[in-house]
Scaffold this motif. Structure first.
Motif, PDB file in Angstrom:
ATOM      1  N   ILE A 222      49.985 -22.898 -41.463  1.00 26.76           N
ATOM      2  CA  ILE A 222      51.157 -23.710 -41.129  1.00 26.76           C
ATOM      3  C   ILE A 222      52.436 -22.903 -41.351  1.00 26.76           C
ATOM      4  O   ILE A 222      53.340 -22.876 -40.504  1.00 26.76           O
ATOM      5  CB  ILE A 222      51.171 -24.996 -41.978  1.00 26.76           C
ATOM      6  N   ALA A 223      52.521 -22.231 -42.502  1.00 30.67           N
ATOM      7  CA  ALA A 223      53.713 -21.430 -42.802  1.00 30.67           C
ATOM      8  C   ALA A 223      53.856 -20.264 -41.832  1.00 30.67           C
ATOM      9  O   ALA A 223      54.958 -19.962 -41.353  1.00 30.67           O
ATOM     10  CB  ALA A 223      53.640 -20.915 -44.238  1.00 30.67           C
ATOM     11  N   THR A 224      52.734 -19.610 -41.514  1.00 29.48           N
ATOM     12  CA  THR A 224      52.788 -18.438 -40.635  1.00 29.48           C
ATOM     13  C   THR A 224      53.187 -18.816 -39.221  1.00 29.48           C
ATOM     14  O   THR A 224      54.051 -18.167 -38.609  1.00 29.48           O
ATOM     15  CB  THR A 224      51.423 -17.723 -40.629  1.00 29.48           C
ATOM     16  N   TYR A 225      52.573 -19.862 -38.673  1.00 28.25           N
ATOM     17  CA  TYR A 225      52.925 -20.279 -37.312  1.00 28.25           C
ATOM     18  C   TYR A 225      54.371 -20.775 -37.252  1.00 28.25           C
ATOM     19  O   TYR A 225      55.072 -20.541 -36.253  1.00 28.25           O
ATOM     20  CB  TYR A 225      51.979 -21.378 -36.842  1.00 28.25           C
ATOM     21  N   SER A 226      54.811 -21.445 -38.316  1.00 20.01           N
ATOM     22  CA  SER A 226      56.194 -21.916 -38.339  1.00 20.01           C
ATOM     23  C   SER A 226      57.166 -20.742 -38.391  1.00 20.01           C
ATOM     24  O   SER A 226      58.184 -20.739 -37.685  1.00 20.01           O
ATOM     25  CB  SER A 226      56.417 -22.839 -39.545  1.00 20.01           C
ATOM     26  N   LEU A 227      56.857 -19.742 -39.208  1.00 21.38           N
ATOM     27  CA  LEU A 227      57.696 -18.549 -39.277  1.00 21.38           C
ATOM     28  C   LEU A 227      57.737 -17.831 -37.934  1.00 21.38           C
ATOM     29  O   LEU A 227      58.797 -17.397 -37.474  1.00 21.38           O
ATOM     30  CB  LEU A 227      57.176 -17.598 -40.352  1.00 21.38           C
ATOM     31  N   ALA A 228      56.566 -17.700 -37.300  1.00 18.90           N
ATOM     32  CA  ALA A 228      56.503 -17.009 -36.010  1.00 18.90           C
ATOM     33  C   ALA A 228      57.343 -17.725 -34.964  1.00 18.90           C
ATOM     34  O   ALA A 228      58.074 -17.089 -34.184  1.00 18.90           O
ATOM     35  CB  ALA A 228      55.049 -16.902 -35.547  1.00 18.90           C
ATOM     36  N   GLY A 229      57.252 -19.065 -34.924  1.00 17.63           N
ATOM     37  CA  GLY A 229      58.041 -19.820 -33.959  1.00 17.63           C
ATOM     38  C   GLY A 229      59.522 -19.764 -34.250  1.00 17.63           C
ATOM     39  O   GLY A 229      60.348 -19.619 -33.338  1.00 17.63           O
ATOM     40  N   ALA A 230      59.888 -19.856 -35.543  1.00 21.76           N
ATOM     41  CA  ALA A 230      61.307 -19.854 -35.912  1.00 21.76           C
ATOM     42  C   ALA A 230      61.960 -18.504 -35.649  1.00 21.76           C
ATOM     43  O   ALA A 230      63.119 -18.430 -35.236  1.00 21.76           O
ATOM     44  CB  ALA A 230      61.456 -20.230 -37.387  1.00 21.76           C
ATOM     45  N   GLN A 231      61.220 -17.413 -35.863  1.00 21.77           N
ATOM     46  CA  GLN A 231      61.807 -16.081 -35.743  1.00 21.77           C
ATOM     47  C   GLN A 231      61.674 -15.492 -34.339  1.00 21.77           C
ATOM     48  O   GLN A 231      62.581 -14.797 -33.869  1.00 21.77           O
ATOM     49  CB  GLN A 231      61.162 -15.137 -36.754  1.00 21.77           C
ATOM     50  N   TYR A 232      60.557 -15.760 -33.663  1.00 23.61           N
ATOM     51  CA  TYR A 232      60.290 -15.086 -32.388  1.00 23.61           C
ATOM     52  C   TYR A 232      60.145 -16.040 -31.209  1.00 23.61           C
ATOM     53  O   TYR A 232      59.766 -15.617 -30.114  1.00 23.61           O
ATOM     54  CB  TYR A 232      59.022 -14.224 -32.509  1.00 23.61           C
ATOM     55  N   GLY A 233      60.438 -17.295 -31.422  1.00 24.27           N
ATOM     56  CA  GLY A 233      60.354 -18.237 -30.317  1.00 24.27           C
ATOM     57  C   GLY A 233      58.935 -18.362 -29.787  1.00 24.27           C
ATOM     58  O   GLY A 233      57.975 -18.513 -30.556  1.00 24.27           O
ATOM     59  N   TYR A 234      58.798 -18.264 -28.479  1.00 26.59           N
ATOM     60  CA  TYR A 234      57.484 -18.440 -27.845  1.00 26.59           C
ATOM     61  C   TYR A 234      56.708 -17.131 -27.698  1.00 26.59           C
ATOM     62  O   TYR A 234      55.624 -17.118 -27.122  1.00 26.59           O
ATOM     63  CB  TYR A 234      57.663 -19.061 -26.452  1.00 26.59           C
ATOM     64  N   ASP A 235      57.243 -16.037 -28.216  1.00 27.85           N
ATOM     65  CA  ASP A 235      56.662 -14.719 -27.951  1.00 27.85           C
ATOM     66  C   ASP A 235      55.249 -14.560 -28.494  1.00 27.85           C
ATOM     67  O   ASP A 235      54.478 -13.739 -27.984  1.00 27.85           O
ATOM     68  CB  ASP A 235      57.552 -13.619 -28.539  1.00 27.85           C
ATOM     69  N   MET A 236      54.882 -15.295 -29.554  1.00 28.55           N
ATOM     70  CA  MET A 236      53.569 -15.142 -30.183  1.00 28.55           C
ATOM     71  C   MET A 236      52.535 -16.144 -29.675  1.00 28.55           C
ATOM     72  O   MET A 236      51.391 -16.138 -30.134  1.00 28.55           O
ATOM     73  CB  MET A 236      53.695 -15.292 -31.702  1.00 28.55           C
ATOM     74  N   LEU A 237      52.910 -17.005 -28.734  1.00 31.40           N
ATOM     75  CA  LEU A 237      51.964 -18.015 -28.260  1.00 31.40           C
ATOM     76  C   LEU A 237      50.708 -17.394 -27.655  1.00 31.40           C
ATOM     77  O   LEU A 237      49.599 -17.917 -27.817  1.00 31.40           O
ATOM     78  CB  LEU A 237      52.639 -18.917 -27.221  1.00 31.40           C
ATOM     79  N   ALA A 238      50.865 -16.292 -26.949  1.00 33.47           N
ATOM     80  CA  ALA A 238      49.723 -15.668 -26.282  1.00 33.47           C
ATOM     81  C   ALA A 238      48.670 -15.210 -27.273  1.00 33.47           C
ATOM     82  O   ALA A 238      47.467 -15.177 -26.949  1.00 33.47           O
ATOM     83  CB  ALA A 238      50.185 -14.488 -25.422  1.00 33.47           C
TER      84      ALA A 238
END
Length: 409
Positions: free
Chosen positions: A17-33
């Protein structure tokens, strides 16, 4: 719906939860793939683990003990124990934060009390029974999907980034990608999957004639294949919604995520003033569901690595090792909280450690699936082995790129 909710919450524990939230907050949609494209590889690895266990009647550690050298076995088990212990510590810290989001108070005290509750549940209540109740604490997972429906979501961009990532070669972005993949492709899922196959099949085919046992095994593996496809889709889908919702809210508004309280702001569009409480219940529920799998698979692996007795005596050793792991995790978590280490960083680095050390485990599992002695008459299909080798290669390349960026940055 219940098995999908339980597996989604257990797979997406507080570290996720923390990691996905950090990824979304910092990099937007870039990590969805990373979440979408990892699905076939995670399915393949779980199917390979299930096949090995179903045919041999032993878990992954038992097979490593039989088919690999002692140094390789002890390296794999030590890595697995360390990674799981790190995750146990992260989950205990998150439970303390989760209770504080509900009723304030000292995080250390709440972490201790929540851990004692977890130990009591693991010791006295069969996991399937209490998971049916605890899983409803994790219904906050549905809120992330609801967020995307009520806010202005750029669906074309979301769809594009779900299959075409936009990544840079910077140290921070490589590290974040490693964390996202580390919490998605978690080794404890593979070891737990194998042990589950052994438990479910052992009593059914132990005294059956060989032809009947083979038929039962085949039917069981078909059912397992279906379950893995579904619960992995639920798990990865939940992670996708978390990352996308955080990107649509926190990243789009330029809000940094420094604490778990900041992460709760992603739920504001649907939970309003109760966003913190919703996240608190989610952290507690997902941790309570994940801790038995983390501690149980680690304890089983430790006992299996050294062989020894079977039956009740072996179960007793596993239970004692499980208690020792939970106690060690509680002490480490309390120390980190007393030292005022950032809980978000603890959860995040747990995911990074998983990602940085998962490649050898994937290689060993894939090598097992290629041995006729290990996988017998239904050795893993070449497509599953190919996906497993690709997963190991991709994680290894990512780790090397990250380490190189660390050295030269």
């Amino acid at each position: 719906m219940a098995p999908g909710l339980a597996s989604s919450a257990a797979d997406n524990d507080p570290s996720g939860i923390a990691t996905y939230s950090l990824a979304g907050a910092q990099y937007g949609y870039d990590m969805l793939a990373a979440i979408v494209l990892s699905y076939p590889f995670l399915v393949a690895l779980q199917l390979v683990s299930a096949r090995i266990a179903a045919v041999t009647g032993r878990g992954l550690t038992g097979n490593l003990r039989k088919h690999e050298s002692r140094p390789v076995l002890y390296f794999a088990v030590a890595r697995f124990l360390l990674a799981n212990l790190f995750n146990i510590v992260a989950n205990i810290v998150a439970m303390g934060i989760g209770v504080r989001l509900l009723c304030r108070g000292p995080v250390v005290l709440w972490a201790v009390l929540a851990t004692l509750l977890s130990i009591g549940l693991q010791w006295f209540v069969p996991y399937p029974r209490y998971a049916r109740i605890v899983q409803w604490l994790a219904t906050g997972l549905f809120l992330y999907a609801a967020v995307l429906l009520v806010v202005d979501t750029p669906w074309k961009l979301v769809a594009l980034r779900s299959f075409m990532p936009r990544l840079t070669a910077s140290k921070d972005s490589l590290e974040m990608l490693l964390a996202v993949l580390g919490t998605t492709v978690s080794p404890y899922l593979l070891f737990s999957q194998a042990e589950q196959e052994v438990e479910e099949l052992h009593g059914r085919i132990e005294h059956c004639p060989a032809p009947e046992a083979a038929a039962i095994r085949e039917r069981h593996l078909r059912k397992t294949r279906k379950n893995i496809l579904i619960h992995t889709a639920c798990s990865n889908g939940t992670a996708w919604f978390m990352l996308a919702a955080t990107a649509t809210t926190l990243h789009a508004s330029g809000r940094p995520m420094l604490t778990l309280e900041d992460a709760a702001l992603a739920l504001d569009p649907v939970a309003g003033h109760f966003a913190g409480e919703a996240l608190g219940l989610l952290l507690i529920g997902s941790a309570l569901l994940a801790l038995p799998l983390l501690a149980g698979s680690a304890a089983n692996s430790a006992v299996s690595a050294f062989g020894g007795p079977h039956g009740e005596q072996r179960d007793r050793r596993i239970a004692q090792t499980l208690l020792a792991l939970m106690a060690a995790g509680l002490l480490a978590a309390a120390l980190l909280l007393v030292l005022h280490l950032d809980p978000v960083r603890i959860l995040y680095w747990s995911a990074v450690f998983n990602g940085a050390t998962v490649s050898p485990v994937i290689v060993l599992i894939t090598m097992l699936s290629s041995k006729s002695l290990a996988a017998g008459e239904i050795r893993a299909h070449w497509t599953l082995r190919a996906c497993s080798w690709l997963a190991a290669a991709a994680m290894s390349i990512l780790v090397l790129a990250w380490l190189t960026s660390e050295i030269f940055s």
